[in-house]
Design a protein around this motif. Structure first.
Motif, mmCIF file in Angstrom:
data_model
loop_
_atom_site.group_PDB
_atom_site.id
_atom_site.type_symbol
_atom_site.label_atom_id
_atom_site.label_comp_id
_atom_site.label_asym_id
_atom_site.label_seq_id
_atom_site.Cartn_x
_atom_site.Cartn_y
_atom_site.Cartn_z
ATOM 1 N N GLY A 58 -6.647 -8.053 -3.395
ATOM 2 C CA GLY A 58 -5.479 -8.863 -3.066
ATOM 3 C C GLY A 58 -5.812 -10.325 -3.304
ATOM 4 O O GLY A 58 -6.957 -10.686 -3.603
ATOM 5 N N PHE A 59 -4.813 -11.181 -3.181
ATOM 6 C CA PHE A 59 -5.054 -12.596 -3.479
ATOM 7 C C PHE A 59 -4.193 -13.533 -2.640
ATOM 8 O O PHE A 59 -4.691 -14.496 -2.070
ATOM 9 C CB PHE A 59 -4.797 -12.839 -4.978
ATOM 10 C CG PHE A 59 -5.094 -14.238 -5.430
ATOM 11 C CD1 PHE A 59 -6.351 -14.787 -5.261
ATOM 12 C CD2 PHE A 59 -4.111 -15.003 -6.039
ATOM 13 C CE1 PHE A 59 -6.630 -16.085 -5.685
ATOM 14 C CE2 PHE A 59 -4.377 -16.300 -6.472
ATOM 15 C CZ PHE A 59 -5.643 -16.831 -6.291
ATOM 16 N N CYS A 60 -2.897 -13.228 -2.532
ATOM 17 C CA CYS A 60 -1.993 -14.203 -1.905
ATOM 18 C C CYS A 60 -1.630 -13.843 -0.470
ATOM 19 O O CYS A 60 -1.237 -14.706 0.310
ATOM 20 C CB CYS A 60 -0.717 -14.345 -2.727
ATOM 21 S SG CYS A 60 0.382 -12.917 -2.591
ATOM 22 N N LEU A 61 -1.714 -12.574 -0.143
ATOM 23 C CA LEU A 61 -1.354 -12.054 1.188
ATOM 24 C C LEU A 61 0.088 -12.323 1.598
ATOM 25 O O LEU A 61 0.452 -12.174 2.761
ATOM 26 C CB LEU A 61 -2.316 -12.589 2.277
ATOM 27 C CG LEU A 61 -3.542 -11.722 2.542
ATOM 28 C CD1 LEU A 61 -4.422 -11.605 1.303
ATOM 29 C CD2 LEU A 61 -4.365 -12.271 3.699
ATOM 30 N N GLY A 63 2.847 -11.265 -0.479
ATOM 31 C CA GLY A 63 3.789 -10.462 -1.254
ATOM 32 C C GLY A 63 4.179 -11.054 -2.588
ATOM 33 O O GLY A 63 5.171 -10.645 -3.174
ATOM 34 N N CYS A 65 1.697 -11.972 -5.374
ATOM 35 C CA CYS A 65 0.864 -11.717 -6.550
ATOM 36 C C CYS A 65 0.853 -10.256 -6.984
ATOM 37 O O CYS A 65 0.509 -9.953 -8.111
ATOM 38 C CB CYS A 65 -0.567 -12.196 -6.303
ATOM 39 S SG CYS A 65 -1.525 -11.108 -5.228
ATOM 40 N N GLN A 66 1.214 -9.351 -6.126
ATOM 41 C CA GLN A 66 1.297 -7.915 -6.442
ATOM 42 C C GLN A 66 -0.074 -7.333 -6.799
ATOM 43 O O GLN A 66 -0.154 -6.349 -7.521
ATOM 44 C CB GLN A 66 2.297 -7.640 -7.581
ATOM 45 C CG GLN A 66 3.597 -8.404 -7.483
ATOM 46 C CD GLN A 66 4.378 -8.105 -6.224
ATOM 47 O OE1 GLN A 66 4.431 -6.958 -5.770
ATOM 48 N NE2 GLN A 66 4.970 -9.114 -5.612
ATOM 49 N N ASP A 67 -1.121 -7.926 -6.288
ATOM 50 C CA ASP A 67 -2.462 -7.474 -6.632
ATOM 51 C C ASP A 67 -3.035 -6.510 -5.588
ATOM 52 O O ASP A 67 -4.235 -6.277 -5.552
ATOM 53 C CB ASP A 67 -3.395 -8.688 -6.784
ATOM 54 C CG ASP A 67 -4.572 -8.389 -7.697
ATOM 55 O OD1 ASP A 67 -4.685 -7.246 -8.179
ATOM 56 O OD2 ASP A 67 -5.386 -9.293 -7.921
ATOM 57 N N CYS A 68 -2.205 -5.977 -4.743
ATOM 58 C CA CYS A 68 -2.743 -5.185 -3.634
ATOM 59 C C CYS A 68 -2.034 -3.842 -3.461
ATOM 60 O O CYS A 68 -1.939 -3.340 -2.356
ATOM 61 C CB CYS A 68 -2.645 -6.005 -2.342
ATOM 62 S SG CYS A 68 -0.943 -6.334 -1.875
ATOM 63 N N ARG A 79 2.529 -1.945 -0.891
ATOM 64 C CA ARG A 79 1.880 -3.233 -1.086
ATOM 65 C C ARG A 79 1.068 -3.498 0.171
ATOM 66 O O ARG A 79 1.610 -3.748 1.238
ATOM 67 C CB ARG A 79 2.948 -4.296 -1.311
ATOM 68 C CG ARG A 79 2.434 -5.545 -1.969
ATOM 69 C CD ARG A 79 3.562 -6.422 -2.433
ATOM 70 N NE ARG A 79 4.423 -6.776 -1.321
ATOM 71 C CZ ARG A 79 5.620 -7.329 -1.450
ATOM 72 N NH1 ARG A 79 6.107 -7.583 -2.624
ATOM 73 N NH2 ARG A 79 6.337 -7.619 -0.397
ATOM 74 N N CYS A 81 -0.733 -5.813 1.498
ATOM 75 C CA CYS A 81 -0.725 -7.025 2.325
ATOM 76 C C CYS A 81 0.527 -7.151 3.166
ATOM 77 O O CYS A 81 0.574 -7.944 4.090
ATOM 78 C CB CYS A 81 -0.893 -8.276 1.478
ATOM 79 S SG CYS A 81 0.576 -8.744 0.533
HETATM 80 S S1 FES Z 1 -2.085 -9.837 -1.876
HETATM 81 FE FE1 FES Z 1 -0.573 -10.754 -3.146
HETATM 82 S S2 FES Z 1 1.047 -9.326 -2.990
HETATM 83 FE FE2 FES Z 1 -0.403 -8.514 -1.620
#
Ligand code: FES
Lengths: 101, 462
Positions: A58-61, A63, A65-68, A79, A81
């Motif tokens: 994850g990256f942004c926590l 919602g 960046c969609q990396d999680c 998702r 986070c």
């Molecule tokens: S950490 Fe970025 S959307 Fe979940």
């Protein structure tokens, strides 16, 4: 609490403990934890990146960046986070995002 | 289709304040927000099962946060509130929402956009490693989840959030190894006269800095980040930087948080086909508005950081103003005086904000333009700076949308939210005008939507 996780809990007042499973392994977490928190208080990586063997957590926590994205045991994608973990929930992180459409 | 309604998008300080000011006049707005609870990023509330005292959550801002939350909770019966709801499309005067796993369509007569902001990022070697997060993420982890992004952390980048987050972490008992600011001390000196007009906000900034220094936490100015270093477990083990004096320095840590100020979230404004202009002050394309926050499309109003970064206090003012202007447009002409007062107050806040965001903690343009070739720019698709530069050379294009078509830059799941600022800088390269790369256009769905929402049963993403 193990120190092997990426996330480090700070002491807060009483919270209800619940159990979930990550890739089959039972872990004890707290009600109100997101799926991301639940996984990352036990290990450092959330999932493998789709296009290489890189690990991602994850990256942004928030919602954005969609990396999680990981899966529930029924295959449904969540998702991490922004999804709260539920008591007894099964989370599947292996090949979490490999079938992205 | 149901009757057209007043709709507010976002339940941060701007959206909450707008809702209050509409309910006051007997309107019943729809409030749509992605989070589980109201508050936005700045006044984010943990889930009820993890509730903590406002003091613990918001520090100096506790009273303000509490006032806002109580006000918003009190109007619960007078609004239609959709938390945890994703707006994934906007067409004409309708919005497509994903609420409770189901697709829904809402028609609006008036729309207040209070979509907020996220961290502006400059990629650095190692930024996709587990353990590397935005400053905003670091703060959310602490506030909403009572966890630190690592057991020992380094924060770097620039901007007021850098010092605030470092303070919050150290105060929570997490080891902060260093605070590393790319902005040089002299920039703050230059900005000082305007900074002094910032009153409370400026005083807090000085306090955080003094507090960190008093605890012997190294605060370095004028640094250049070189690499976030991985350990044997392929996760963050430290960070290497170059000091202002040109020496390499390394700090061990298990988590890093970084960011370079904030960037307005404008994807819904884009879908609505609002008119945009490149705002050199904000370094991004923003929806244009008149002096009172009316967007180019009749019935659309802009509020909060989504309309340009002015901070949380200003967001409350622009939220209230959006509601008052809307009411004015519906016939409450006696509101004109209050609207003027609000706009004057907002204008008075601008010089401070400018000095803060564009002088003292200016976006390090050069760092962004010169991201090394082997660094990943687009974390969704794994594209590196070299791929983008190569494509720009091959096609002789620096237009973001063309490059996107060739390379999939920004076509990943985040739709460019994370990478567009850096990609713009990399593409602009030596070009002097940042707007020459064009405006990055997004497409619906703005975030992944499960097909199940339409079909039932199936869960692949569109
Ligand atoms: S950490 Fe970025 S959307 Fe979940």
């Amino acid at each position: 609490m193990t120190s092997a996780g990426q996330f480090h809990r700070i002491p807060v007042s009483e919270r209800r403990e619940i159990t979930c499973r990550v890739d089959g392994k039972p872990i004890s977490v707290f009600e109100g934890d997101t799926v991301l928190t639940a996984v990352l208080t036990f290990r450092r990586d959330l999932r493998e990146f789709e296009f290489s063997s890189d690990l991602r957590s994850g990256f942004c926590l928030m919602g954005a960046c969609q990396d999680c994205w990981v899966r529930k045991s029924n295959g449904e994608r969540i998702r991490a986070c922004s999804t709260l973990v539920a008591d007894g929930q099964e989370i599947v992180t292996q090949h979490g995002g490999k079938t992205d459409g | 289709m149901v009757e057209a309604r007043i709709v507010i998008i976002g339940a941060g300080p701007a959206g909450m304040k707008a809702a209050l000011s509409l309910v006051e006049a007997g309107h019943r707005p729809v409030v749509i927000d992605e989070a589980q609870r109201s508050g936005g990023q700045v006044y984010r509330r943990p889930s009820p099962a993890a509730e903590r005292s406002p003091r613990a959550l918001y520090g100096f801002e506790a009273a303000r946060a509490q006032r806002l939350h109580q006000g918003f909770d009190a109007i619960a019966d007078f609004i239609d509130y959709y938390p945890e709801t994703l707006i994934w499309n906007a067409e004409g005067r309708t919005l497509d929402l994903l609420y409770n796993g189901q697709n829904q369509r809402i028609a609006w007569s008036h729309l207040i956009l209070a979509t907020g902001a996220m961290d502006r990022i400059i990629p650095v070697s190692g930024w996709t490693l587990p353990g590397a997060y935005t400053l905003g993420a670091a703060q959310i982890a602490l506030k909403a989840q009572a966890v630190g992004i690592g057991q020992s952390v380094v924060f770097f980048g620039t901007g007021p959030l850098l010092y605030l987050v470092a303070y919050q972490y150290a105060k929570a008992g997490i080891t902060v190894k260093a605070v590393l600011d790319v902005s040089a001390f002299r920039q703050s000196v230059v900005a000082l006269p305007q900074l002094l007009t910032g009153g409370r906000t400026f005083a807090k900034g000085l306090f955080f800095l003094a507090w960190l220094r008093a605890r012997r936490i190294p605060v370095l100015r004028g640094i250049t980040p070189v690499e976030i270093v991985a350990g044997t477990d392929q996760a963050v083990a430290g960070i290497t930087i170059r000091t202002a004096g040109g020496k390499l320095r390394h700090f061990d840590c298990s988590g890093v948080g970084f960011g370079y100020g904030l960037r307005s979230e404008t994807q819904i404004a884009d879908l609505l086909e609002l008119e945009f202009a490149f705002e050199h002050n904000h370094r991004q394309w923003l929806p244009v508005s008149d002096d009172n926050g009316r967007a180019s499309t009749c019935g659309v109003y802009l509020a909060g950081d989504g309309a340009g970064i002015l901070g949380a206090d200003a967001a409350e003012l622009t939220g209230r103003r959006a509601a008052l202007v809307l009411r004015f447009d519906l016939g409450e002409t006696e509101l004109a005086a209050e609207i003027d007062t609000l706009s004057a107050r907002l204008n008075a806040m601008r010089p401070f904000r400018h000095a803060l965001d564009h002088v003292a903690f200016a976006f390090p343009e050069r760092l962004a333009r010169n991201v090394p070739d082997d660094v990943i720019i687009c974390r969704c698709e794994g594209l590196r700076a070299a791929n983008i530069r190569q494509m720009a050379r091959d096609t002789e294009e620096i237009d973001l949308n063309r490059i996107k078509a060739f390379t999939r830059l920004g076509m990943g799941r985040c739709q460019g939210r994370v990478c567009v600022a850096a990609a713009t800088a990399v593409l602009a390269g030596a070009a002097t005008d940042m707007s020459s790369t064009g405006r990055y256009r997004c497409q619906a769905p703005v975030k992944p939507v499960p097909l199940r929402a339409f079909l039932g049963g199936c869960d692949e993403q569109v």
